[in-house]
Design a protein around this motif. Structure first.
Motif, PDB file in Angstrom:
ATOM      1  N   PRO A  34       0.815  -1.228   0.000  1.00 57.24           N
ATOM      2  CA  PRO A  34       0.000   0.000   0.000  1.00 57.24           C
ATOM      3  C   PRO A  34       0.843   1.270   0.000  1.00 57.24           C
ATOM      4  O   PRO A  34       0.487   2.257  -0.657  1.00 57.24           O
ATOM      5  N   GLU A  35       1.969   1.245   0.720  1.00 60.26           N
ATOM      6  CA  GLU A  35       2.833   2.429   0.758  1.00 60.26           C
ATOM      7  C   GLU A  35       3.435   2.736  -0.607  1.00 60.26           C
ATOM      8  O   GLU A  35       3.620   3.898  -0.979  1.00 60.26           O
ATOM      9  N   THR A  36       3.730   1.679  -1.344  1.00 62.44           N
ATOM     10  CA  THR A  36       4.281   1.864  -2.694  1.00 62.44           C
ATOM     11  C   THR A  36       3.226   2.444  -3.626  1.00 62.44           C
ATOM     12  O   THR A  36       3.513   3.348  -4.426  1.00 62.44           O
ATOM     13  N   ARG A  37       2.019   1.946  -3.526  1.00 62.11           N
ATOM     14  CA  ARG A  37       0.922   2.479  -4.328  1.00 62.11           C
ATOM     15  C   ARG A  37       0.725   3.962  -4.043  1.00 62.11           C
ATOM     16  O   ARG A  37       0.544   4.763  -4.962  1.00 62.11           O
ATOM     17  N   SER A  38       0.777   4.342  -2.792  1.00 57.41           N
ATOM     18  CA  SER A  38       0.593   5.747  -2.421  1.00 57.41           C
ATOM     19  C   SER A  38       1.728   6.608  -2.983  1.00 57.41           C
ATOM     20  O   SER A  38       1.487   7.702  -3.510  1.00 57.41           O
ATOM     21  N   LEU A  39       2.958   6.115  -2.865  1.00 56.47           N
ATOM     22  CA  LEU A  39       4.107   6.848  -3.397  1.00 56.47           C
ATOM     23  C   LEU A  39       3.986   7.022  -4.904  1.00 56.47           C
ATOM     24  O   LEU A  39       4.228   8.107  -5.445  1.00 56.47           O
ATOM     25  N   TYR A  40       3.601   5.971  -5.585  1.00 58.07           N
ATOM     26  CA  TYR A  40       3.454   6.005  -7.044  1.00 58.07           C
ATOM     27  C   TYR A  40       2.360   6.989  -7.445  1.00 58.07           C
ATOM     28  O   TYR A  40       2.544   7.800  -8.356  1.00 58.07           O
ATOM     29  N   ASP A  41       1.228   6.944  -6.775  1.00 62.05           N
ATOM     30  CA  ASP A  41       0.107   7.833  -7.123  1.00 62.05           C
ATOM     31  C   ASP A  41       0.454   9.299  -6.894  1.00 62.05           C
ATOM     32  O   ASP A  41      -0.010  10.182  -7.636  1.00 62.05           O
ATOM     33  N   ASP A  42       1.264   9.570  -5.877  1.00 59.88           N
ATOM     34  CA  ASP A  42       1.619  10.954  -5.553  1.00 59.88           C
ATOM     35  C   ASP A  42       2.721  11.502  -6.451  1.00 59.88           C
ATOM     36  O   ASP A  42       2.894  12.718  -6.547  1.00 59.88           O
ATOM     37  N   SER A  43       3.482  10.609  -7.086  1.00 58.52           N
ATOM     38  CA  SER A  43       4.606  11.029  -7.917  1.00 58.52           C
ATOM     39  C   SER A  43       4.128  11.482  -9.297  1.00 58.52           C
ATOM     40  O   SER A  43       3.051  11.088  -9.766  1.00 58.52           O
ATOM     41  N   LEU A  44       4.947  12.307  -9.936  1.00 61.09           N
ATOM     42  CA  LEU A  44       4.746  12.624 -11.348  1.00 61.09           C
ATOM     43  C   LEU A  44       5.368  11.484 -12.151  1.00 61.09           C
ATOM     44  O   LEU A  44       6.581  11.266 -12.091  1.00 61.09           O
ATOM     45  N   VAL A  45       4.551  10.744 -12.889  1.00 61.72           N
ATOM     46  CA  VAL A  45       5.036   9.580 -13.641  1.00 61.72           C
ATOM     47  C   VAL A  45       5.101   9.967 -15.116  1.00 61.72           C
ATOM     48  O   VAL A  45       4.096  10.327 -15.725  1.00 61.72           O
ATOM     49  N   TRP A  46       6.290   9.857 -15.688  1.00 58.53           N
ATOM     50  CA  TRP A  46       6.613  10.431 -16.998  1.00 58.53           C
ATOM     51  C   TRP A  46       7.182   9.335 -17.883  1.00 58.53           C
ATOM     52  O   TRP A  46       8.228   8.768 -17.582  1.00 58.53           O
ATOM     53  N   ASP A  47       6.525   9.034 -19.012  1.00 62.46           N
ATOM     54  CA  ASP A  47       7.025   8.056 -19.986  1.00 62.46           C
ATOM     55  C   ASP A  47       7.506   8.822 -21.209  1.00 62.46           C
ATOM     56  O   ASP A  47       6.704   9.412 -21.932  1.00 62.46           O
ATOM     57  N   MET A  48       8.805   8.764 -21.479  1.00 57.55           N
ATOM     58  CA  MET A  48       9.408   9.630 -22.478  1.00 57.55           C
ATOM     59  C   MET A  48       9.244   9.149 -23.920  1.00 57.55           C
ATOM     60  O   MET A  48       9.601   9.890 -24.834  1.00 57.55           O
ATOM     61  N   ASP A  71       9.439 -12.379 -32.652  1.00 57.48           N
ATOM     62  CA  ASP A  71       8.484 -11.558 -31.913  1.00 57.48           C
ATOM     63  C   ASP A  71       8.765 -11.656 -30.420  1.00 57.48           C
ATOM     64  O   ASP A  71       8.809 -12.748 -29.858  1.00 57.48           O
ATOM     65  N   GLN A  72       8.972 -10.505 -29.799  1.00 55.97           N
ATOM     66  CA  GLN A  72       9.215 -10.459 -28.363  1.00 55.97           C
ATOM     67  C   GLN A  72       8.328  -9.396 -27.746  1.00 55.97           C
ATOM     68  O   GLN A  72       7.996  -8.405 -28.391  1.00 55.97           O
ATOM     69  N   GLU A  73       7.981  -9.589 -26.515  1.00 52.94           N
ATOM     70  CA  GLU A  73       7.100  -8.655 -25.817  1.00 52.94           C
ATOM     71  C   GLU A  73       7.809  -7.331 -25.554  1.00 52.94           C
ATOM     72  O   GLU A  73       9.026  -7.207 -25.702  1.00 52.94           O
ATOM     73  N   ASN A  74       7.047  -6.340 -25.162  1.00 52.94           N
ATOM     74  CA  ASN A  74       7.625  -5.146 -24.562  1.00 52.94           C
ATOM     75  C   ASN A  74       6.857  -4.826 -23.291  1.00 52.94           C
ATOM     76  O   ASN A  74       5.704  -5.235 -23.123  1.00 52.94           O
ATOM     77  N   ALA A  75       7.533  -4.142 -22.390  1.00 56.75           N
ATOM     78  CA  ALA A  75       6.928  -3.833 -21.098  1.00 56.75           C
ATOM     79  C   ALA A  75       5.656  -3.012 -21.294  1.00 56.75           C
ATOM     80  O   ALA A  75       5.554  -2.190 -22.209  1.00 56.75           O
ATOM     81  N   GLN A  76       4.693  -3.237 -20.429  1.00 57.46           N
ATOM     82  CA  GLN A  76       3.399  -2.581 -20.511  1.00 57.46           C
ATOM     83  C   GLN A  76       3.285  -1.509 -19.417  1.00 57.46           C
ATOM     84  O   GLN A  76       4.014  -1.559 -18.411  1.00 57.46           O
ATOM     85  N   PRO A  77       2.404  -0.538 -19.605  1.00 57.42           N
ATOM     86  CA  PRO A  77       2.377   0.600 -18.673  1.00 57.42           C
ATOM     87  C   PRO A  77       2.145   0.213 -17.220  1.00 57.42           C
ATOM     88  O   PRO A  77       2.695   0.846 -16.309  1.00 57.42           O
ATOM     89  N   GLU A  78       1.370  -0.841 -16.990  1.00 60.73           N
ATOM     90  CA  GLU A  78       1.094  -1.259 -15.609  1.00 60.73           C
ATOM     91  C   GLU A  78       2.349  -1.752 -14.888  1.00 60.73           C
ATOM     92  O   GLU A  78       2.376  -1.818 -13.655  1.00 60.73           O
ATOM     93  N   GLN A  79       3.387  -2.098 -15.633  1.00 62.57           N
ATOM     94  CA  GLN A  79       4.615  -2.598 -15.006  1.00 62.57           C
ATOM     95  C   GLN A  79       5.401  -1.509 -14.286  1.00 62.57           C
ATOM     96  O   GLN A  79       6.291  -1.814 -13.481  1.00 62.57           O
ATOM     97  N   LEU A  80       5.089  -0.230 -14.551  1.00 64.24           N
ATOM     98  CA  LEU A  80       5.811   0.826 -13.853  1.00 64.24           C
ATOM     99  C   LEU A  80       5.528   0.809 -12.356  1.00 64.24           C
ATOM    100  O   LEU A  80       6.398   1.139 -11.544  1.00 64.24           O
ATOM    101  N   LEU A  81       4.324   0.426 -11.973  1.00 60.93           N
ATOM    102  CA  LEU A  81       4.029   0.278 -10.546  1.00 60.93           C
ATOM    103  C   LEU A  81       4.869  -0.853  -9.956  1.00 60.93           C
ATOM    104  O   LEU A  81       5.416  -0.729  -8.851  1.00 60.93           O
ATOM    105  N   GLU A  82       4.996  -1.938 -10.692  1.00 57.89           N
ATOM    106  CA  GLU A  82       5.808  -3.063 -10.239  1.00 57.89           C
ATOM    107  C   GLU A  82       7.288  -2.667 -10.159  1.00 57.89           C
ATOM    108  O   GLU A  82       8.008  -3.077  -9.231  1.00 57.89           O
ATOM    109  N   LEU A  83       7.744  -1.866 -11.130  1.00 57.29           N
ATOM    110  CA  LEU A  83       9.118  -1.370 -11.096  1.00 57.29           C
ATOM    111  C   LEU A  83       9.349  -0.508  -9.856  1.00 57.29           C
ATOM    112  O   LEU A  83      10.414  -0.566  -9.221  1.00 57.29           O
ATOM    113  N   THR A  84       8.344   0.286  -9.492  1.00 59.11           N
ATOM    114  CA  THR A  84       8.440   1.093  -8.276  1.00 59.11           C
ATOM    115  C   THR A  84       8.599   0.209  -7.049  1.00 59.11           C
ATOM    116  O   THR A  84       9.423   0.495  -6.161  1.00 59.11           O
ATOM    117  N   GLN A  85       7.835  -0.882  -6.991  1.00 61.18           N
ATOM    118  CA  GLN A  85       7.964  -1.799  -5.858  1.00 61.18           C
ATOM    119  C   GLN A  85       9.355  -2.425  -5.800  1.00 61.18           C
ATOM    120  O   GLN A  85       9.926  -2.593  -4.716  1.00 61.18           O
TER     121      GLN A  85
END
Length: 342
Positions: free
Chosen positions: A18-32, A299-313
């Motif tokens: 839960p603490e990670t979710r809160s940190l992620y939600d409060d942060s500015l998340v930027w995909d370049m 053919d290989q996968e690429n990371a999906q946007p939801e994985q950024l939360l997992e990367l934060t954890q």
């Protein structure tokens, strides 16, 4: 263009505290980097998906290939029409717009060019593209052009005379100079010449995975020396992980943090919706996409946007400070934007 396979199931981040979710939600998340050309764009699904995944700003690639003024300006007009008609998103002009968009629940969008060919050798076009919303531009896309070498060339030449003038013009206009896809010496000379922070918007580390698209320790250190930022790429082919697992992204991130510090890292997922089309184009374009280490393209996968939360954890699990994480998620690119954009 292969048939669009349609939306894939959304990735579900695992073992999030839960603490990670809160940190992620409060942060500015930027995909370049998000490629946004025919066959890859889907404003009704992809952009809302990024916002739902907690991403606040996405930089859309808008040039045609191999690159022209006519094709790129038409692409920009198409994107601006999407923004007008879709709602809940905003094409930003300056860093304060990003903060405002996050506060109002909108997805902030900016534009990039993954080539300098759309200039058609006219330095005047840098200001024109900036005025249209382009905020960073690659020097070369895999192959040699009139600016310098690409990362897939078997030569390693530096900047052309035009390329040197271009660096100075981009500095004057306030457009970020992006070394992704470009040749080693080309980027090193650009980093020596620039008077502003240099970026690699979506790159992995050659020291972790041996692929010509990845950047060397020398390039990483030189980028940091300009005050710049490197966005971690999520393409499985460059991670040398066909499943593009979050752990693989973290290995590249952690390697570069150890090398130059967390203040020089960010995110550049390079998410591709139509994976079969991307790898099919690589297989039929051996000059732009030579095989890597005698391994045929598959053919290989690429990371999906939801994985950024997992990367934060994963960053939390490995002892990254709150300040480090906030910077990597978006604060570092915001700093460069404030220092560069006029």
């Amino acid at each position: 263009m292969l048939r669009d396979p349609g939306p894939r199931p959304f990735y579900e981040a695992k073992n999030i505290q839960p603490e990670t979710r809160s940190l992620y939600d409060d942060s500015l998340v930027w995909d370049m980097t998000l490629p946004w050309v025919e066959g890859y764009a889907d404003e009704d699904v992809t952009l809302p998906r990024f916002k739902t995944a907690g991403i606040d700003l996405v930089s859309l690639t808008v040039n045609d290939f191999p690159g022209s003024i006519r094709g790129t300006t038409k692409q920009i007009a198409w994107v601006k029409n999407q923004v007008r008609t879709c709602g809940n998103m905003r094409l930003i002009s300056n860093p304060d717009d990003i903060i405002s968009a996050k506060a109002s629940g909108e997805l902030a969008l900016t534009l990039n060019l993954q080539e300098t060919n759309p200039l058609e050798r006219s330095l005047d076009m840098v200001q024109i593209y900036y005025d249209l919303g382009v905020r960073h531009m690659l020097l070369a896309y895999n192959q040699k052009n009139f600016v310098g070498d690409g990362c897939a060339d078997d030569t390693d030449a530096g900047l052309s005379l035009f390329g040197r003038r271009l660096i100075k013009e981009m500095n004057a206009v306030g457009m970020m100079i992006d070394g992704t896809h470009s040749g080693r010496r080309t980027t090193l000379e650009a980093m020596e010449l620039t008077e502003q922070p240099f970026i690699f918007s979506h790159c992995c580390a050659l020291g972790v995975a041996k692929h010509y698209r990845n950047i060397t320790d020398e390039q990483i250190r030189s980028c940091a020396g300009t005050g710049g930022v490197i966005g971690i790429n999520g393409v499985g082919g460059f991670l040398i992980d066909k499943d593009a697992r979050t752990e693989s992204m973290f290995r590249h991130l952690d390697y570069m943090v150890e090398l130059v510090g967390s203040q020089h890292l960010g995110i550049g997922l390079d998410y591709v919706k139509n994976i079969p089309a991307f790898w099919a184009s690589a297989r039929i374009s051996p000059d732009a996409w030579p095989i890597n280490q005698n391994t045929p393209h598959t053919d290989q996968e690429n990371a999906q946007p939801e994985q950024l939360l997992e990367l934060t954890q994963l960053m939390v699990n490995h002892g990254y400070s709150k300040k480090d994480i906030i910077g990597i998620l978006g604060g570092n690119f915001m700093r460069v934007a404030r220092e560069t954009w006029t």
